[in-house]
Motif scaffolding. Structure first.
Motif, PDB file in Angstrom:
ATOM      1  N   ARG A 296     -62.850 -32.148   3.085  1.00 51.59           N
ATOM      2  CA  ARG A 296     -61.915 -33.115   2.513  1.00 51.59           C
ATOM      3  C   ARG A 296     -61.680 -32.879   1.028  1.00 51.59           C
ATOM      4  N   SER A 297     -62.721 -32.518   0.306  1.00 49.24           N
ATOM      5  CA  SER A 297     -62.600 -32.396  -1.152  1.00 49.24           C
ATOM      6  C   SER A 297     -62.457 -30.963  -1.635  1.00 49.24           C
ATOM      7  N   GLY A 298     -62.992 -30.006  -0.892  1.00 45.63           N
ATOM      8  CA  GLY A 298     -62.981 -28.619  -1.329  1.00 45.63           C
ATOM      9  C   GLY A 298     -64.102 -28.263  -2.276  1.00 45.63           C
ATOM     10  N   ARG A 299     -65.006 -29.209  -2.550  1.00 44.73           N
ATOM     11  CA  ARG A 299     -66.125 -28.966  -3.462  1.00 44.73           C
ATOM     12  C   ARG A 299     -67.426 -28.904  -2.656  1.00 44.73           C
ATOM     13  N   LEU A 300     -68.191 -27.848  -2.896  1.00 44.19           N
ATOM     14  CA  LEU A 300     -69.437 -27.668  -2.148  1.00 44.19           C
ATOM     15  C   LEU A 300     -70.454 -28.756  -2.471  1.00 44.19           C
TER      16      LEU A 300
END
Length: 389
Positions: free
Chosen positions: A76-80
């Protein structure tokens, strides 16, 4: 007589105090270090908790649900970093476990002396004395643990027991201790969202098994029907590359039908082929060495020890699957056909290697043919599912 004009004496201004800024910097460094240590302890507690859950029947769905949710949050966010959630909450539970173990040390020591006295002087005054001490320590330990949990269960409550009895007496006088403790307990349990992760893991497990059961059963029937072996391996090679992304799609959308949305997964691949290939490579490559831990059957009580290795290997790979899914969502146009072709070639190569390893695992794993169904790359991160066979 003339009055003399007052003489103004020049006073030197006092130099600004520098101790306060230095103290503030030291306090910030101390708080930052304490926060970092607390976060690392929470991460270790989270990994240990997932390992324990993955080695426990039924609760294995919780560990799978957590991994699916972590992959969905990254998608959803693209951040690990968004996939590493619940660390502080896990640290709270880990502090309770450590505090309980430390609090039980005096009881263990007293019991050890009582048992030794029973061997040296059975029925004598020394044995009776030590058993009286052990009972007294047991009563004090129970009171201390009860008070520590009622006060919130922080680690410091277990390590510093002297204020507990006074707090308990004051709260009993004020009243409402039972209602406040009950509400606080259920609020704390609700923060874990156990039913959400249990449902997510169970539905994900059933849907994944529906994809795996046919090709896996063909591979398992190789000894009786040799022709089914290659067909099952080919089927598994077609299913394995798409399963992680179907699971992530299901966790993102929350619909069980997304587990069978093959067309949607293929479309997502066309938008980020190399990211899909890289994430699949890491996931399958991380799962292959773990088959070595399935050679010998592990007692259920100690299964969480190799489960630590499974979680450490597979959890980061799940985050990469979510990252690849996020890249496909952000890109509106499909990638060039050349990049899609190269990505497909890489995926086919990785899938074939994985299928060969799965086929050979039945000859080295303790469960034999049944181990073919324990594919930890897509199911619970555990060496054995511990289903009654």
């Amino acid at each position: 007589m003339l009055e003399e004009a007052p003489v103004e004496v020049a006073r030197e201004e006092a130099p600004p105090r520098r101790s306060r800024p230095v103290r503030r910097v030291l306090m910030r460094l101390a708080r930052g270090l304490a926060s970092w240590v607390g976060w690392m302890f929470g991460l270790a507690s989270l990994v240990a908790g997932l390992a324990v859950l993955s080695s426990t029947p039924v609760l294995q769905f919780l560990s799978l649900g957590y991994l699916l949710e972590s992959s969905a949050r990254v998608a959803r966010s693209g951040r690990l970093r968004d996939g590493m959630f619940g660390v502080r909450l896990a640290g709270r539970v880990g502090g309770m476990v450590v505090g309980t173990v430390v609090s039980l040390i005096p009881l263990w020591v007293a019991g050890s002396y009582a048992r030794s006295a029973a061997v040296i002087d059975p029925g004598g005054s020394v044995e009776r004395g030590w058993w009286v001490v052990a009972v007294a320590v047991w009563a004090l330990t129970c009171l201390h643990l009860l008070t520590a949990f009622l006060r919130g269960g922080q680690l410091r409550r277990f390590l510093w027991p002297f204020g507990g009895p006074f707090w308990l007496r004051r709260r009993l006088r004020e009243g409402g201790l039972y209602a406040a403790s009950r509400d606080g307990f259920w609020e704390f349990v609700g923060r874990f969202r156990p039913w959400h992760y249990l449902r997510l893991g169970f539905v994900g497990f059933v849907g994944t098994l529906a994809w795996l059961v046919v090709p896996t059963s063909m591979i398992a029937a190789t000894t009786r029907f040799p022709i089914l072996g290659p067909i099952g391996m080919l089927g598994l090679a077609c299913v394995a590359p798409v399963l992680p992304f179907l699971q992530t799609g299901y966790a993102v959308e929350g619909r069980w039908s997304a587990l069978f949305g093959l067309r949607s997964a293929r479309e997502r691949f066309r938008h980020a082929p190399w990211a899909f290939a890289f994430a699949l490579l890491v996931l399958l490559a991380a799962s292959i060495p773990l088959y070595l831990l399935k050679i010998e059957m592990i007692p259920r009580e100690a299964a969480w020890l190799p489960g630590l290795v499974f979680v450490v290997f597979l959890a980061p790979a799940r985050l990469l699957v979510g990252w690849a899914y996020a890249r496909s969502l952000r890109r509106e146009r499909r990638s060039h056909w050349f990049f899609r072709l190269v990505g497909r070639i890489a995926i086919v190569a990785v899938a074939l290697v994985y299928v060969v390893v799965v086929f050979l695992s039945q000859y080295i794993s303790w469960g034999g043919v049944w181990s073919l169904y324990e594919q930890h790359a897509f199911l619970a991160p555990a060496p054995f599912l511990y289903f009654e066979r």
